[in-house]
Design a protein around this motif. Sequence first.
Motif, PDB file in Angstrom:
ATOM      1  N   THR A   1       0.831  -1.204   0.000  1.00 64.91           N
ATOM      2  CA  THR A   1       0.000   0.000   0.000  1.00 64.91           C
ATOM      3  C   THR A   1       0.865   1.253   0.000  1.00 64.91           C
ATOM      4  O   THR A   1       0.578   2.225  -0.727  1.00 64.91           O
TER       5      THR A   1
ATOM      6  N   THR B   1      -7.191  -4.538  -3.588  1.00 67.40           N
ATOM      7  CA  THR B   1      -8.347  -4.085  -2.824  1.00 67.40           C
ATOM      8  C   THR B   1      -7.897  -3.278  -1.607  1.00 67.40           C
ATOM      9  O   THR B   1      -8.412  -2.186  -1.331  1.00 67.40           O
TER      10      THR B   1
ATOM     11  N   SER C   1      -8.184   0.838  -1.677  1.00 69.44           N
ATOM     12  CA  SER C   1      -9.107   1.437  -0.719  1.00 69.44           C
ATOM     13  C   SER C   1      -8.453   2.583   0.047  1.00 69.44           C
ATOM     14  O   SER C   1      -9.137   3.476   0.546  1.00 69.44           O
TER      15      SER C   1
ATOM     16  N   THR D   1     -13.457  -6.314  -5.831  1.00 68.47           N
ATOM     17  CA  THR D   1     -12.332  -5.384  -5.791  1.00 68.47           C
ATOM     18  C   THR D   1     -12.719  -4.049  -6.412  1.00 68.47           C
ATOM     19  O   THR D   1     -12.440  -2.977  -5.842  1.00 68.47           O
TER      20      THR D   1
ATOM     21  N   ALA E   1     -14.805  -2.069  -4.128  1.00 62.09           N
ATOM     22  CA  ALA E   1     -14.057  -1.521  -2.990  1.00 62.09           C
ATOM     23  C   ALA E   1     -13.226  -0.298  -3.370  1.00 62.09           C
ATOM     24  O   ALA E   1     -13.122   0.660  -2.594  1.00 62.09           O
ATOM     25  N   ILE E   2     -12.641  -0.304  -4.557  1.00 61.31           N
ATOM     26  CA  ILE E   2     -11.705   0.770  -4.906  1.00 61.31           C
ATOM     27  C   ILE E   2     -12.341   1.869  -5.751  1.00 61.31           C
ATOM     28  O   ILE E   2     -11.745   2.933  -5.919  1.00 61.31           O
TER      29      ILE E   2
END
Length: 302
Positions: free
Chosen positions: A20, A49, A53, A82, A85-86
């Motif tokens: 991330t 994901t 996010s 996915t 979520a994004i």
Amino acid sequence: MRIGISLMDRGGPDALRTFTDDVRQAADDGFSSVWLSHIFGIDALTALTVAGSAVPGIELGTAVVPTYPRHPAALAQQALTTALAIGDGRLTLGVGLSHQIVIEGLYGYDFSRPARHMTEYLSVLTPLLSGERVSFKGETIKAEFGLDVGVGARVPVVVAALGPRMLRIAAEQADGTVLWMTGPKTVREHIVPTITAAAAEAGRPAPRVVCVLPVGVTDDVETARVRAGEVFQIYGTLPSYRAMMDREGVEGPADLAVVGDEDSVAAQIEDLRATGVTDFVAGEFLGGKDRERTRAFLKSLQ
């Protein structure tokens, strides 16, 4: 031509956090996209994901998720989740056959009809990603399936396609191809003409051509090529990549790495742009000051 970055799974218990952080840095550096392979480390879609996010805006892609281990309905469900979520329009699902040594040797699945498998796989996957219900009975895939995942935008699919038949499949049933270990001569003379003609014949839009190659900005080109040969040695032994290297006229992966000083690397990337590549994705592989120099150069291209 857009410039993206291929990120590595750095492993360990903090793998998702560090990934991330790497995605956030790539977004801050202005890259148009981040791509993550799915091999033996963290699950690529799960990682995208988590990272997506936390980091808005930047496109996220898999390069690539192997098809054989997951039924296309299961992969469609995960990809749509996915995307949910994004945020719509950020995910590109790259899929590929992987290799016989992996699919038969590690998973124990039959790899005898790869092109038939991919054709039938996409016949289920792509409609589901568009929100359609599927009723399909093929020779290698069967599905009676519908999904209820509330995603607005269709999730695009690119296929790891190198040979003529796979390129036609990618043109006719997907949104383009994602390449690895494929040089500019091969892209110009084989990949782009084949997939573009197939898309036109099928009445489909011009395909996306995503070209991923190792990149290193350095004054020590010889050492960088030796390093590339060590890091990517396995790809010179896999039949699909070996065929592209033979077509290119190179000995191995070391010869395909985009290395040199800033002017040299810029010229090599420009050569790829001229071939018809729509997205160039850099895979950083050098360490120390050369790694910092490479990232600074890639940032300057944004």
